[in-house]
Design a protein around this motif. Structure first.
Motif, PDB file in Angstrom:
ATOM      1  N   TYR A  11      17.340  62.757 -27.830  1.00 20.18           N
ATOM      2  CA  TYR A  11      16.896  62.560 -26.440  1.00 20.18           C
ATOM      3  C   TYR A  11      17.983  61.919 -25.568  1.00 20.18           C
ATOM      4  O   TYR A  11      17.917  61.958 -24.352  1.00 20.18           O
ATOM      5  N   ILE A  44       8.294  58.967 -22.202  1.00 20.76           N
ATOM      6  CA  ILE A  44       8.814  60.348 -22.149  1.00 20.76           C
ATOM      7  C   ILE A  44       8.964  60.910 -23.562  1.00 20.76           C
ATOM      8  O   ILE A  44       8.559  62.040 -23.842  1.00 20.76           O
ATOM      9  N   TYR A  47       5.614  61.712 -24.916  1.00 21.71           N
ATOM     10  CA  TYR A  47       5.105  62.968 -24.348  1.00 21.71           C
ATOM     11  C   TYR A  47       5.668  64.175 -25.115  1.00 21.71           C
ATOM     12  O   TYR A  47       4.934  65.073 -25.522  1.00 21.71           O
ATOM     13  N   HIS A  48       6.981  64.174 -25.342  1.00 20.81           N
ATOM     14  CA  HIS A  48       7.603  65.322 -26.016  1.00 20.81           C
ATOM     15  C   HIS A  48       7.234  65.393 -27.496  1.00 20.81           C
ATOM     16  O   HIS A  48       7.071  66.464 -28.040  1.00 20.81           O
ATOM     17  N   ARG A  52       3.341  68.199 -26.259  1.00 19.56           N
ATOM     18  CA  ARG A  52       2.879  68.512 -24.905  1.00 19.56           C
ATOM     19  C   ARG A  52       1.368  68.591 -24.748  1.00 19.56           C
ATOM     20  O   ARG A  52       0.855  69.114 -23.780  1.00 19.56           O
ATOM     21  N   LYS A  56       1.082  64.916 -18.621  1.00 14.99           N
ATOM     22  CA  LYS A  56       2.411  64.655 -18.074  1.00 14.99           C
ATOM     23  C   LYS A  56       2.433  63.312 -17.331  1.00 14.99           C
ATOM     24  O   LYS A  56       1.393  62.825 -16.897  1.00 14.99           O
ATOM     25  N   TYR A 125      14.766  65.732 -20.365  1.00 19.01           N
ATOM     26  CA  TYR A 125      13.501  65.249 -20.940  1.00 19.01           C
ATOM     27  C   TYR A 125      12.628  64.614 -19.868  1.00 19.01           C
ATOM     28  O   TYR A 125      11.409  64.698 -19.927  1.00 19.01           O
ATOM     29  N   THR A 128      11.122  67.512 -17.613  1.00 15.26           N
ATOM     30  CA  THR A 128      10.084  68.327 -18.245  1.00 15.26           C
ATOM     31  C   THR A 128       8.842  67.525 -18.650  1.00 15.26           C
ATOM     32  O   THR A 128       7.903  68.080 -19.212  1.00 15.26           O
ATOM     33  N   SER A 129       8.852  66.222 -18.351  1.00 15.34           N
ATOM     34  CA  SER A 129       7.677  65.445 -18.763  1.00 15.34           C
ATOM     35  C   SER A 129       6.878  64.915 -17.569  1.00 15.34           C
ATOM     36  O   SER A 129       5.832  64.311 -17.745  1.00 15.34           O
TER      37      SER A 129
END
Ligand SMILES: C[S@@+](CC[C@H](N)C(=O)[O-])C[C@H]1O[C@@H](n2cnc3c(N)ncnc32)[C@H](O)[C@@H]1O
Length: 236
Positions: A11, A44, A47-48, A52, A56, A125, A128-129
């Motif tokens: 990350y 974050i 979340y990943h 998913r 978010k 990252y 996309t979160s």
């Protein structure tokens, strides 16, 4: 922070300078003591990691009138100035350069700022979160231009990433990208034109005048200005 870096190194990786200035023991202590309090890294990564299924990230407007983001803030000069001038707005700074994070953290504590959050992860990252249409303004001030042909693919502003940025903002024309590289400026323009002619028509693309609010606001901009370089703006 450091345990996250050890457990989830991917990350924090990015195509950047391999050698960064060594971090001083004082900065290291500061990071250890305070970073987690202002950091979004954990949320974050969580979340990943949760494939998913997790919701978010969303920044509540109960506390702040506007949610702003700066990606690649370097030493944090622009981020901090904005946060001081607009205490009712939240400023989220994303930066992989640890010395930059530490400088901003020092200022947050010294000035008692309550409206800054930080992310030390590769910005992909972050992008996309976060929930769609939840950010008011995004600033990218002089991203690394990677002008050598073999490095072009490292550029942050690929069309794919431009789409990610565009997805996050609430209203049009609130993403501000500046660069002193004419080559990079032309490349961003071309990518938008080739992939989305409609978006291209809506973009503002010009050379900043010395009176513009975004002119001379950062170390990298001023380095370019000192050698008579121009600062280009793309706003979309
Ligand atoms: C050329 S410097 C500009 C710094 C500052 N905005 C200025 O104008 O002085 C680009 C910055 O973007 C950061 N950066 C590059 N790629 C990044 C990424 N994928 N995620 C987060 N930050 C990144 C670098 O660490 C560096 O500090």
């Amino acid at each position: 922070m450091f345990s996250l870096k050890n457990d989830f190194p991917e990350y924090y990786r990015f195509h950047g300078r391999k050698i960064t200035k060594k971090i001083s023991p004082t900065s290291l202590n500061l990071l250890k003591k305070y970073y987690d309090k202002f950091s979004l890294d954990k949320e974050i990564i969580r979340y990943h990691q949760q494939n998913r299924f997790n919701q978010k990230l969303f920044f509540s407007k109960k506390k702040f009138n506007k949610i702003n983001v700066e990606i690649g803030f370097g030493d944090g000069e622009f981020l901090l100035n904005e946060a001081v001038v607009n205490p009712s707005e939240l400023y989220i700074g994303v930066e992989v350069y640890l010395n930059g994070i530490s400088k901003v953290l020092q200022a947050i504590i010294k000035l008692g700022l309550k409206n800054v959050l930080l992310c030390n992860l590769n910005c992909i990252y972050f992008l996309t979160s976060v929930k769609s249409k939840s950010i008011d303004k995004i600033y990218i001030i002089n991203p690394d231009p990677w002008n050598k042909k073999r490095h072009n693919k490292r550029r942050l502003l690929s069309y794919e990433n431009i789409k990610l940025l565009n997805n996050l903002i609430k209203t049009k024309s609130c993403i501000y990208i500046t660069t002193d590289s004419k080559i990079y400026f032309e490349d961003i323009k071309k990518q938008i034109y080739v992939n989305d002619a409609e978006l291209y028509k809506e973009c503002e693309m010009r050379i900043l005048s010395t009176y513009d609010k975004l002119y001379g606001v950062s170390k990298y901009q001023r380095k370019a200005i000192e050698i008579k370089g121009k600062i280009y703006l793309i706003s979309l």
